[in-house]
Design an enzyme around this catalytic site. Structure first.
Site, PDB file in Angstrom:
ATOM      1  N   THR A  24       4.613   8.231  -7.246  1.00  0.00           N
ATOM      2  CA  THR A  24       4.974   9.106  -8.215  1.00  0.00           C
ATOM      3  C   THR A  24       6.173   9.999  -7.679  1.00  0.00           C
ATOM      4  O   THR A  24       6.656   9.971  -6.760  1.00  0.00           O
ATOM      5  CB  THR A  24       3.785  10.013  -8.211  1.00  0.00           C
ATOM      6  OG1 THR A  24       2.656   9.421  -8.766  1.00  0.00           O
ATOM      7  CG2 THR A  24       3.946  11.344  -9.225  1.00  0.00           C
ATOM      8  N   TYR A  36      -2.411   5.792   7.208  1.00  0.00           N
ATOM      9  CA  TYR A  36      -2.176   6.441   5.855  1.00  0.00           C
ATOM     10  C   TYR A  36      -3.294   5.317   5.047  1.00  0.00           C
ATOM     11  O   TYR A  36      -4.196   5.699   4.290  1.00  0.00           O
ATOM     12  CB  TYR A  36      -0.913   6.307   5.107  1.00  0.00           C
ATOM     13  CG  TYR A  36      -1.185   6.852   3.983  1.00  0.00           C
ATOM     14  CD1 TYR A  36      -0.968   8.373   3.963  1.00  0.00           C
ATOM     15  CD2 TYR A  36      -0.766   6.301   2.545  1.00  0.00           C
ATOM     16  CE1 TYR A  36      -0.855   9.061   2.644  1.00  0.00           C
ATOM     17  CE2 TYR A  36      -0.700   6.767   1.238  1.00  0.00           C
ATOM     18  CZ  TYR A  36      -0.752   8.390   1.190  1.00  0.00           C
ATOM     19  OH  TYR A  36      -0.687   8.909   0.195  1.00  0.00           O
ATOM     20  N   LYS A  75      -6.797   6.756   3.737  1.00  0.00           N
ATOM     21  CA  LYS A  75      -7.289   6.795   2.276  1.00  0.00           C
ATOM     22  C   LYS A  75      -8.561   5.769   2.271  1.00  0.00           C
ATOM     23  O   LYS A  75      -9.334   6.271   1.065  1.00  0.00           O
ATOM     24  CB  LYS A  75      -6.058   6.272   1.311  1.00  0.00           C
ATOM     25  CG  LYS A  75      -4.902   7.213   1.544  1.00  0.00           C
ATOM     26  CD  LYS A  75      -5.229   8.698   0.900  1.00  0.00           C
ATOM     27  CE  LYS A  75      -3.869   9.757   0.884  1.00  0.00           C
ATOM     28  NZ  LYS A  75      -4.419  10.983   0.294  1.00  0.00           N
ATOM     29  N   LEU A 116      -5.745  17.118  -2.593  1.00  0.00           N
ATOM     30  CA  LEU A 116      -4.487  16.333  -2.909  1.00  0.00           C
ATOM     31  C   LEU A 116      -3.557  16.567  -1.505  1.00  0.00           C
ATOM     32  O   LEU A 116      -2.379  16.373  -1.552  1.00  0.00           O
ATOM     33  CB  LEU A 116      -3.597  16.895  -4.143  1.00  0.00           C
ATOM     34  CG  LEU A 116      -3.853  16.277  -5.346  1.00  0.00           C
ATOM     35  CD1 LEU A 116      -5.155  16.487  -5.856  1.00  0.00           C
ATOM     36  CD2 LEU A 116      -2.905  16.676  -6.423  1.00  0.00           C
ATOM     37  N   ARG A 118      11.653   9.111   1.217  1.00  0.00           N
ATOM     38  CA  ARG A 118      11.101   8.155  -0.089  1.00  0.00           C
ATOM     39  C   ARG A 118      12.054   7.607  -0.967  1.00  0.00           C
ATOM     40  O   ARG A 118      13.052   8.212  -1.085  1.00  0.00           O
ATOM     41  CB  ARG A 118       9.774   8.709  -0.779  1.00  0.00           C
ATOM     42  CG  ARG A 118       8.563   8.414   0.309  1.00  0.00           C
ATOM     43  CD  ARG A 118       7.336   8.995  -0.794  1.00  0.00           C
ATOM     44  NE  ARG A 118       7.269  10.218  -0.814  1.00  0.00           N
ATOM     45  CZ  ARG A 118       6.106  10.813  -1.235  1.00  0.00           C
ATOM     46  NH1 ARG A 118       5.292  10.150  -1.688  1.00  0.00           N
ATOM     47  NH2 ARG A 118       5.860  12.163  -1.374  1.00  0.00           N
TER      48      ARG A 118
HETATM   49  N1  UDP Z   1      13.073   1.951   0.395  1.00  0.00           N
HETATM   50  C1  UDP Z   1      14.413   1.802   0.544  1.00  0.00           C
HETATM   51  N2  UDP Z   1      15.172   2.568   0.881  1.00  0.00           N
HETATM   52  C2  UDP Z   1      14.930   3.854   1.128  1.00  0.00           C
HETATM   53  C3  UDP Z   1      13.523   4.181   0.915  1.00  0.00           C
HETATM   54  C4  UDP Z   1      12.459   3.388   0.691  1.00  0.00           C
HETATM   55  O1  UDP Z   1      14.927   0.651   0.286  1.00  0.00           O
HETATM   56  O2  UDP Z   1      15.641   4.631   1.686  1.00  0.00           O
HETATM   57  C5  UDP Z   1      12.019   1.043  -0.162  1.00  0.00           C
HETATM   58  C6  UDP Z   1      10.743   0.958   0.578  1.00  0.00           C
HETATM   59  O3  UDP Z   1      11.374  -0.451   1.506  1.00  0.00           O
HETATM   60  C7  UDP Z   1       9.902   0.574  -0.355  1.00  0.00           C
HETATM   61  C8  UDP Z   1      10.020   1.264  -1.569  1.00  0.00           C
HETATM   62  O4  UDP Z   1      11.519   1.724  -1.559  1.00  0.00           O
HETATM   63  O5  UDP Z   1       9.628  -1.014  -0.674  1.00  0.00           O
HETATM   64  C9  UDP Z   1       9.228   2.507  -1.789  1.00  0.00           C
HETATM   65  O6  UDP Z   1       9.440   3.177  -0.560  1.00  0.00           O
HETATM   66  P1  UDP Z   1       8.800   4.547  -0.637  1.00  0.00           P
HETATM   67  O7  UDP Z   1       8.776   4.970   0.753  1.00  0.00           O
HETATM   68  O8  UDP Z   1       9.252   5.449  -1.584  1.00  0.00           O
HETATM   69  O9  UDP Z   1       7.234   4.392  -0.777  1.00  0.00           O
HETATM   70  P2  UDP Z   1       6.095   3.282  -0.550  1.00  0.00           P
HETATM   71  O10 UDP Z   1       5.626   2.903  -1.839  1.00  0.00           O
HETATM   72  O11 UDP Z   1       6.897   2.119   0.332  1.00  0.00           O
HETATM   73  O12 UDP Z   1       5.013   4.017   0.273  1.00  0.00           O
END
Ligand code: UDP
Length: 331
Positions: free
Chosen positions: A182, A152, A156, A80, A193
């Protein structure tokens, strides 16, 4: 496989997901060795336990031969290890690539020497900006090899290919989990995130940083459900990729509204530009996991978010000073 008395290696075991897996293995009566470089993991995520051993090391520079001897009998490896936040993709892309490629190869060799099974934590990112919705395991993906996420996504994909190569060439028993978004307690508060960003911003009474128009979707899995899926997959006979993710799909705008509601944050949202290659829609087809593993997510999004926000709030209070969240544009 009965887990009592078994010895497992968890690479990335001090990370968010890794530490929850370690907790579960210890509850099941296993002995656990953790390798973690602490690049994004945190030692505090692991509590002292008589059956837990922690080693601060990077799988990329692991001396496989000497560790194969030192570890003794091993019943399984969980890999992980990897930074997983888009804000890390421009900060440490080379490390991310090396972790899932050379690092994973090292663990495959260790598993081969130990004669044990290895599970690779792959990702929904192998599907890229998917043109098929929801995404079944048979979908090959729509990935940009030269973009913000390519370190990334491609890492993967290579990790999966390496797993298959070691199965074919060396007979290693492999498991591959395609993990979807998650969330839960212990996420790094400043990892950039969506859930930590929105929760921390809301708790600090700031507007939530919504990228683009917020109509992009993700499906959110509570960490305890994810760990349960990983363990079921590990114990199964499925040696091909399996989606382990929730089908609770929400737009980013819906997540922002829910977080503001749960925290009583009056500050609303603030729109920032949508980062390039941000997938528009993401939801797994989990028919395979349901049929073959008897797995499906059990925790509702609202309940999981409440538990997560409460843990974030406690950590923020211990900090005693405001935290600046990171956005993809701010790095
Ligand atoms: N996102 C957002 N504002 C933030 C962080 C993320 O609008 O401050 C959006 C981002 O554009 C994406 C989604 O939330 O569409 C999930 O983003 P994350 O970085 O958590 O993970 P991802 O699935 O994109 O790798």
């Amino acid at each position: 496989m009965d887990l009592v008395g078994r010895h497992f290696l968890v690479a990335g075991g001090a990370g968010f997901l890794g530490s929850h897996l370690v907790d579960r293995l210890l509850v099941e009566g296993s002995r656990v060795t953790v390798f973690d470089s602490l690049v994004t993991g945190q030692r505090d995520n692991l509590q002292d336990h008589a059956s837990l051993e922690f080693h601060h090391l990077d799988i990329i520079s692991l001396d496989v031969e000497s560790w194969a001897q030192k570890l003794g009998r091993l019943d399984g490896v969980f890999n992980l290890a990897s930074p997983a936040s888009p804000v890390d993709f421009s900060r440490i892309p080379d490390l991310i690539l090396q972790t899932a490629t050379h690092g994973h190869r090292q663990l495959l060799e260790l598993a081969k020497r130990a004669g044990c099974r290895i599970l690779f934590a792959s990702s929904s990112e192998v599907y890229g900006d998917a043109e098929v919705h929801p995404q079944p395991e048979s979908y090959f993906g729509n990935v940009n090899s030269f973009g913000h996420r390519s370190c990334y996504d491609e890492a993967k994909r290579v990790g999966e290919a390496l797993s298959l190569a070691w199965k074919l060439e060396h007979g290693v028993s492999i498991r591959i989990a395609r993990i979807f978004n998650t969330y839960g307690p212990r996420m790094r508060l400043d990892d950039g995130r969506i859930i930590p960003n929105f929760a921390v911003q809301a708790l600090q009474r700031e507007p939530l940083t919504v990228y683009g128009d917020g109509q992009q979707t993700r499906s959110f899995t509570f960490v305890k459900d994810e760990v349960d899926g990983l363990l079921r997959l590990f114990q199964s006979d499925l040696d091909r990729p399996v989606n382990i993710g929730s089908t609770f799909e929400h737009t980013v705008a819906e997540v922002a509204a829910l977080v503001n509601e749960l925290t009583g944050n009056p500050a609303g949202i603030r729109n920032l530009p949508l980062p390039p290659n941000d997938p528009k829609q993401r939801r797994p087809d989990i028919s395979l996991a349901k049929a073959a593993l008897g797995w499906s997510p059990q925790t509702g999004f609202r309940g999981g978010l409440k538990e997560t926000i409460a843990e974030f709030q406690a950590r923020l209070a211990r900090r005693g000073e405001p935290l600046k969240t990171k956005t993809v544009s701010s790095g």
